[in-house]
Scaffold this motif. Structure first.
Motif, PDB file in Angstrom:
ATOM      1  N   TYR A   1      -8.042   6.758  -1.709  1.00  0.00           N
ATOM      2  CA  TYR A   1      -8.447   5.441  -2.194  1.00  0.00           C
ATOM      3  C   TYR A   1      -7.295   4.776  -2.938  1.00  0.00           C
ATOM      4  N   GLN A   2      -6.579   5.530  -3.734  1.00  0.00           N
ATOM      5  CA  GLN A   2      -5.432   4.982  -4.467  1.00  0.00           C
ATOM      6  C   GLN A   2      -4.287   4.614  -3.525  1.00  0.00           C
ATOM      7  N   GLN A   3      -4.225   5.282  -2.389  1.00  0.00           N
ATOM      8  CA  GLN A   3      -3.192   4.959  -1.407  1.00  0.00           C
ATOM      9  C   GLN A   3      -3.335   3.541  -0.874  1.00  0.00           C
ATOM     10  N   THR A   4      -4.544   2.982  -0.910  1.00  0.00           N
ATOM     11  CA  THR A   4      -4.741   1.628  -0.382  1.00  0.00           C
ATOM     12  C   THR A   4      -3.975   0.591  -1.191  1.00  0.00           C
ATOM     13  N   VAL A   5      -3.499   0.960  -2.383  1.00  0.00           N
ATOM     14  CA  VAL A   5      -2.681   0.044  -3.184  1.00  0.00           C
ATOM     15  C   VAL A   5      -1.199   0.241  -2.909  1.00  0.00           C
ATOM     16  N   HIS A   6      -0.729   1.508  -2.938  1.00  0.00           N
ATOM     17  CA  HIS A   6       0.727   1.709  -2.803  1.00  0.00           C
ATOM     18  C   HIS A   6       1.183   1.839  -1.360  1.00  0.00           C
ATOM     19  N   GLY A   7       0.324   2.301  -0.445  1.00  0.00           N
ATOM     20  CA  GLY A   7       0.660   2.317   0.969  1.00  0.00           C
ATOM     21  C   GLY A   7       1.651   3.367   1.403  1.00  0.00           C
ATOM     22  N   LYS A   8       2.078   4.256   0.531  1.00  0.00           N
ATOM     23  CA  LYS A   8       3.051   5.295   0.895  1.00  0.00           C
ATOM     24  C   LYS A   8       2.337   6.492   1.513  1.00  0.00           C
ATOM     25  N   ARG A   9       3.075   7.272   2.298  1.00  0.00           N
ATOM     26  CA  ARG A   9       2.479   8.428   2.966  1.00  0.00           C
ATOM     27  C   ARG A   9       2.159   9.527   1.958  1.00  0.00           C
ATOM     28  N   LEU A  10       1.049  10.242   2.224  1.00  0.00           N
ATOM     29  CA  LEU A  10       0.603  11.323   1.351  1.00  0.00           C
ATOM     30  C   LEU A  10       0.924  12.673   1.988  1.00  0.00           C
ATOM     31  N   VAL A  11       1.232  13.630   1.130  1.00  0.00           N
ATOM     32  CA  VAL A  11       1.541  14.968   1.631  1.00  0.00           C
ATOM     33  C   VAL A  11       0.268  15.702   2.036  1.00  0.00           C
TER      34      VAL A  11
END
Length: 667
Positions: A545-555
């Motif tokens: 959910y937090q990725q929707t703000v920063h847009g960077k790939r997650l490990v």
């Protein structure tokens, strides 16, 4: 069929009711949600974002590299991806924002489900008011309202009544357009939720079965008296054995014979089979084959299948590739490994969503499992059940077609799960799901409790028919009865005020979003890989959910179904192997010396190869040992601490890369 004016009025009223029953959400569309973003709700919001992200990157949105990014692009075909809602949201996210769009799509799905149900009910009973109430009873039922706190894909249940409507309209007509419409609706169901594709196939199968076979009961012939006595005796013996095991434990000694039984699962299975056999001897069923083959039937079935296959072709191709690669993700199915179903008493409990009288019932459901409210709520509206009872016993009403009665009863039996629970007590009586979960395709719907959606739909249709019967039995009181039922039903179903959850994303993730680089990664601690049935390490869905703000790939990442190879993709990196171990175990079990040495030896090459630019710790869930190890291992430089999170930047020593262990290259 109702006039266009009536159907537009229905939809308007359903939209108004969706707004009213979600209050005060309409005042906070851009800031709040009806479910916690740290649970499945956050992942459903992420679904809308990642679909749009992949399309804007000119990628097929059935795969993504935004999560589990150290593995090949992951397949989303078996994830609860909500493609239908994703497509609706795509043009709206830009001008309206992600959260506002998500909430508006959710409200629209409630109204659409109610409207489609009302259309089906009108086809069955021919009355406007009664049909509208059927839409209310299903779309705003305790079953679907509880799911709207976590399993938002299940709220988009509109394809289910549409499938039934198509089959009712096309019965006996043999029209190719009906077969095409049925295939298209089956594909639509799959784009809403993979469970609904399975449910749609079951509805079609049940409809064909009901049309082809008629079952009736007859008295047993006299010559079967011996068999009746034999089966009755076996039932008594088995029941006695079960009682002895239940009272004195699993060890029984009889005539020098020692019988050890650790649980009642097997004895109750034997007893259940014997009881069924005895009932079939006492009241042997009569099967009447009513099916009449027509040359058009295979052609219609092919048209339906081809229509669904063409519309689902992108999903089927991706799924076929997974099959060919041997990357199936379903858990091993054992005798007692299935998720439990709903409690038998949960069907008749008061609405647990009600702010006036539902808190005690909600607490009872939540005590059964962590996600009990969203997964195990099965309450059928008491007003609806009362109307059906009055029509049955006082108005002499019976459904014109028995299928409308036995279909919800059958699905209710399936929803009980592999073993029947009553008031929280496991009776060890096996239900139909104990066998159905082994059936291909059907087993994809691995949570039997969700079959209550079909039960709720069937009961809503019976409710409309029963209301019509009461109106015909006492026509001079019809308006009064309908007004009273409407008021009582709305009062019972009302969940207002809804509990809302803030969708605010902490400042460290906005700081990451300021980085213009799109090819870097974020490693959040604790770390792991999670799916619907298991977890490696400890990954919080809130991270996506937090990725929707920063847009960077997650490990790491969370998907409904994850392959074993994807889970192992983290462990082939010594750095992540150590971090996953500490994420899962915390300080309770020390890190092995060999793990520690390999992690330190490969850290610099890992950071340079993977381009991990940021490390974020959840300060509440990150153990002191994990934090200290990560700070030293990755040479973390603190950037900021805010809102319960700490943001770091790792540093690699390029000069030491040649002396480091060779990690697997990044794909």
């Amino acid at each position: 069929m109702p006039s266009r004016r009536i159907t537009l009025l229905w939809f308007g009223l359903f939209c108004a009711l969706a707004v009213a029953f979600s209050w005060p959400l309409p005042l906070h569309l851009s800031t709040h949600l009806t479910g916690a973003p740290s649970g499945d709700t956050g992942v459903y919001v992420w679904n809308l974002w990642v679909f749009r992200h992949e399309v804007l990157q000119h990628h097929v949105p059935l795969h993504t590299g935004t999560v589990l990014s150290l593995a090949p692009r992951v397949d989303l075909t078996l994830h609860n991806y909500t493609l239908f809602m994703d497509a609706l949201a795509f043009p709206l996210i830009g001008p309206l924002g992600l959260l506002r769009t998500f909430n508006l799509v959710y409200l629209a799905m409630m109204a659409l489900t109610a409207w489609c149900t009302a259309r089906l009910a009108h086809r069955l009973c021919g009355r406007n008011w009664e049909s509208w109430l059927a839409g209310v009873a299903f779309a705003f039922s305790p079953v679907l309202m509880a799911r709207s706190t976590a399993h938002f894909s299940l709220v988009a249940a509109a394809p289910l009544p549409v499938m039934l409507l198509i089959m009712v309209n096309g019965e006996g007509k043999g029209r190719a357009r009906d077969a095409m419409a049925l295939g298209a609706t089956l594909a639509w169901a799959a784009f809403c939720d993979i469970y609904y594709a399975v449910y749609g196939a079951l509805l079609i199968s049940a409809w064909v079965f009901a049309s082809a076979i008629a079952l009736s009961r007859r008295e047993a012939p006299v010559r079967s008296a011996f068999v009746r006595r034999l089966t009755r005796g076996l039932v008594i013996i088995a029941a006695t054995f079960v009682a002895i095991v239940a009272v004195q434990g699993g060890l029984i000694q009889f005539a020098g014979l020692r019988i050890s039984m650790r649980s009642l699962y097997t004895p109750m299975l034997v007893l259940t089979v014997l009881v069924i056999a005895h009932l079939m001897v006492v009241w042997p069923p009569t099967v009447q084959w009513r099916y009449r083959f027509r040359p058009s039937h295979p052609r219609l079935a092919m048209v339906m299948a081809l229509t669904a296959a063409v519309l689902l072709s992108p999903v089927l191709v991706a799924y076929g590739g997974r099959l060919a690669a041997g990357q199936m993700t379903g858990p091993d199915i054992y005798w007692r490994s299935s998720p439990p179903g709903v409690d038998l008493l949960a069907f008749v409990m008061p609405n647990p969503n009600s702010p006036w009288f539902g808190s005690a019932w909600k607490a009872w459901i939540e005590s059964q499992r962590v996600d009990g409210f969203a997964e195990l709520t099965a309450a059928l509206p008491l007003v609806v059940l009362a109307v059906i009872a009055v029509a049955w016993y006082w108005a002499g009403w019976r459904p014109q077609r028995r299928r409308w009665l036995w279909m919800p009863v059958t699905f209710a039996a399936i929803a009980l799960g592999p073993f029947v629970h009553v008031a929280g007590i496991n009776t060890y009586i096996p239900g139909p799901w104990a066998l159905l979960r082994y059936v291909p395709i059907v087993g994809l719907a691995r949570s039997p409790s969700r079959f209550v959606v079909l039960v709720s739909l069937g009961v809503a249709l019976l409710f409309a028919m029963a209301l019509v019967a009461i109106g015909e039995r006492w026509p001079h009181r019809r308006r009064i009865v309908l007004a009273a039922v409407t008021a009582l039903l709305l009062l019972e179903l009302s969940p207002v005020p809804r509990q809302l959850y803030a969708g605010t994303i902490p400042a460290p993730f906005h700081r990451i979003a300021e980085d213009p680089r799109s090819d870097v990664r974020v490693l959040q601690l604790p770390i792991g890989v999670r799916d619907g049935t298991s977890s490696l390490g400890n990954f919080n869905p809130l991270t996506q959910y937090q990725q929707t703000v920063h847009g960077k790939r997650l490990v790491g990442g969370y998907l409904s179904r994850v392959t074993l190879a994807q889970k192992r993709s983290l462990l082939r990196y010594p750095v992540l192997d150590a971090l996953v171990t500490l994420s899962a175990q915390g300080a309770s079990v020390p890190l092995a010396d060999a793990q520690r040495r390999r992690a330190y030896a490969s850290r610099d090459r890992f950071l340079l190869n993977t381009r991990v630019a940021y490390v974020v710790t959840d300060d509440q869930d990150t153990s002191p040992e994990l934090r200290a190890f990560a700070e030293d291992l990755l040479r973390l430089e603190k950037v900021m601490t805010s809102d319960g999170y700490t943001l770091y930047m790792p540093h690699a020593d390029r000069a030491a890369v040649e002396q480091a262990f060779m990690s697997a290259p990044l794909r």
